[in-house]
Design an enzyme around this catalytic site. Structure first.
Site, short mmCIF file in Angstrom:
data_model
loop_
_atom_site.label_atom_id
_atom_site.label_comp_id
_atom_site.label_asym_id
_atom_site.label_seq_id
_atom_site.Cartn_x
_atom_site.Cartn_y
_atom_site.Cartn_z
N HIS A 197 0.84 -1.21 0.00
CA HIS A 197 0.00 0.00 0.00
C HIS A 197 0.87 1.25 0.00
O HIS A 197 0.88 2.03 0.96
CB HIS A 197 -0.91 -0.01 1.24
CG HIS A 197 -2.34 0.27 0.92
ND1 HIS A 197 -3.09 -0.53 0.10
CD2 HIS A 197 -3.18 1.28 1.31
CE1 HIS A 197 -4.32 -0.07 0.01
NE2 HIS A 197 -4.40 1.04 0.71
N ASP A 201 -3.35 7.48 -1.25
CA ASP A 201 -4.60 7.26 -1.97
C ASP A 201 -4.27 6.77 -3.37
O ASP A 201 -3.20 7.06 -3.90
CB ASP A 201 -5.41 8.57 -2.04
CG ASP A 201 -6.84 8.37 -2.48
OD1 ASP A 201 -7.29 7.20 -2.54
OD2 ASP A 201 -7.52 9.37 -2.78
N ARG A 208 -4.62 -2.06 -10.17
CA ARG A 208 -5.43 -2.67 -11.22
C ARG A 208 -4.92 -2.29 -12.61
O ARG A 208 -4.94 -3.11 -13.53
CB ARG A 208 -6.90 -2.29 -11.03
CG ARG A 208 -7.54 -2.99 -9.83
CD ARG A 208 -9.03 -2.76 -9.75
NE ARG A 208 -9.39 -1.40 -9.37
CZ ARG A 208 -9.51 -0.99 -8.11
NH1 ARG A 208 -9.29 -1.83 -7.10
NH2 ARG A 208 -9.86 0.26 -7.83
#
Length: 350
Positions: A197, A201, A208
């Site tokens: 992560h 944001d 993806r």
């Protein structure tokens, strides 16, 4: 990174159902070159539809939605300069990130690529893109009572760059070694990147987008023609459940990657099934009504939407689709649930 430390331990023994799905995916990949030669116009149309669906679906998963469909289409076509709000800005940014990846067949996977995609994603917002997180972040689920449950804890900001460097190096090394199926290696890369992560944001959208590029680089081109993001959005609960199950114990290398990998391979299998159904329907002869009837009866999922038929049969109008569906409903072959664009249709007896 953690998943690549001991690949033989994590994916050395592949469950039987995953093996079966991988075989189906490889069979589907083998047919792609044939359709490039025989149905080039169809594939061009499918590629544009998949591009739009991917941008909209991947954004919607994160709550980024432009309700005005006409305006959303204009944004995706690069026809809007005055972006009104944050959703429009991020939709335009994701369009640029995805298009950047598709400008060439492949861009080398490195940290710089991830940062550039993130910079493109947020280029129209007041958020400074192209930088890794500087504060610790948690991935949480919001409960009905307003409380939150931590889904997983990403790596610390100070460890982000080293984890990414190692992940990319290990992934590239594993692909070069060619000892494990490339779909499984791609799935593991996705799992580790989402668990690291690296950004405050945009982590899901960047991951993806990269997933599409990695699959296509490994010659699994189905995501050019069938939107992987759209399939994920339709199975969002299973998507998050697979990730959640496979992140337990990740920090100590004791996680089980198979819940996530099983989901990942299944979505790809479904995408190839859908691609096969679309190409089969477009090879059929006869009137447009007969093509719709053949697709609904023999190739469509058991439950489908008018948008699915529209995507499968470029050039066939909604009026023709609705006419055939009404005929099939009167004949007792299908039934509808709902009305308008949100309606779903189901073949009776399935």
């Amino acid at each position: 990174m953690r998943s690549f430390v001991d690949l033989d331990h994590f994916i050395g023994s592949v469950p039987f159902d995953v093996v079966a799905s991988l075989r189906a995916v490889d069979t589907g990949r083998g047919s792609e070159a044939l359709f490039r030669d025989k149905l080039p116009a169809l594939l061009t149309s499918l590629a544009e539809r998949a591009r739009v669906a991917s941008i909209e679906a991947s954004s919607a998963i994160e709550g980024v939605v432009v309700a005005d469909k006409v305006r959303a289409a204009a944004i995706l076509g690069g026809e809007v300069t005055g972006l009104r709000d944050r959703s429009e800005q991020e939709l335009a940014g994701y369009r640029e990130a995805l298009d950047y990846l598709y400008q060439e067949s492949w861009r080398p996977l490195n940290v710089g690529l991830l940062l550039h995609l993130h910079r493109l994603l947020f280029r129209y917002t007041d958020i400074p893109g192209g930088a890794f997180k500087t504060t610790a972040n948690l991935v949480v689920d919001r409960n009905a009572d307003g409380s939150t449950t931590t889904r997983f804890t990403p790596v610390a900001p100070t460890e982000t760059l080293s984890h990414l460097d190692e992940l990319i190096a290990r992934y590239n090394g594993a692909m070069d070694a060619d000892r494990h199926h490339p779909i499984l290696l791609t799935g593991l890369f996705v799992l580790d990147l989402l668990t690291i992560h690296p950004f405050d944001d945009g982590n899901g959208r960047i991951t993806r987008a990269i997933t599409n590029a990695l699959l296509q680089h490994a010659d699994y081109d189905v995501t050019r023609y069938v939107s992987l993001e759209d399939r994920i959005a339709q199975t969002a609960d299973a998507y998050y459940a697979g990730l959640l199950a496979s992140t337990h114990g990740w920090h100590t290398g004791e996680h089980d990657p198979w819940p996530w990998l099983r989901y990942f391979v299944t979505v790809l299998h479904d995408s190839y099934d859908r691609f096969a159904a679309i190409t089969a329907a477009n090879r059929s002869t006869g009137s447009k009504q007969n093509r719709v009837r053949d697709y609904v009866t023999n190739h469509a999922p058991a439950t489908f939407r008018i948008a699915d038929i529209r995507a499968a049969l470029p050039g066939v109008s909604d009026q023709t689709i609705r006419l055939v569906l009404d005929q099939l409903r009167v004949a007792g072959s299908v039934q509808s649930d709902g009305a308008g664009r949100s309606a779903t249709w189901t073949r009776i007896g399935e």
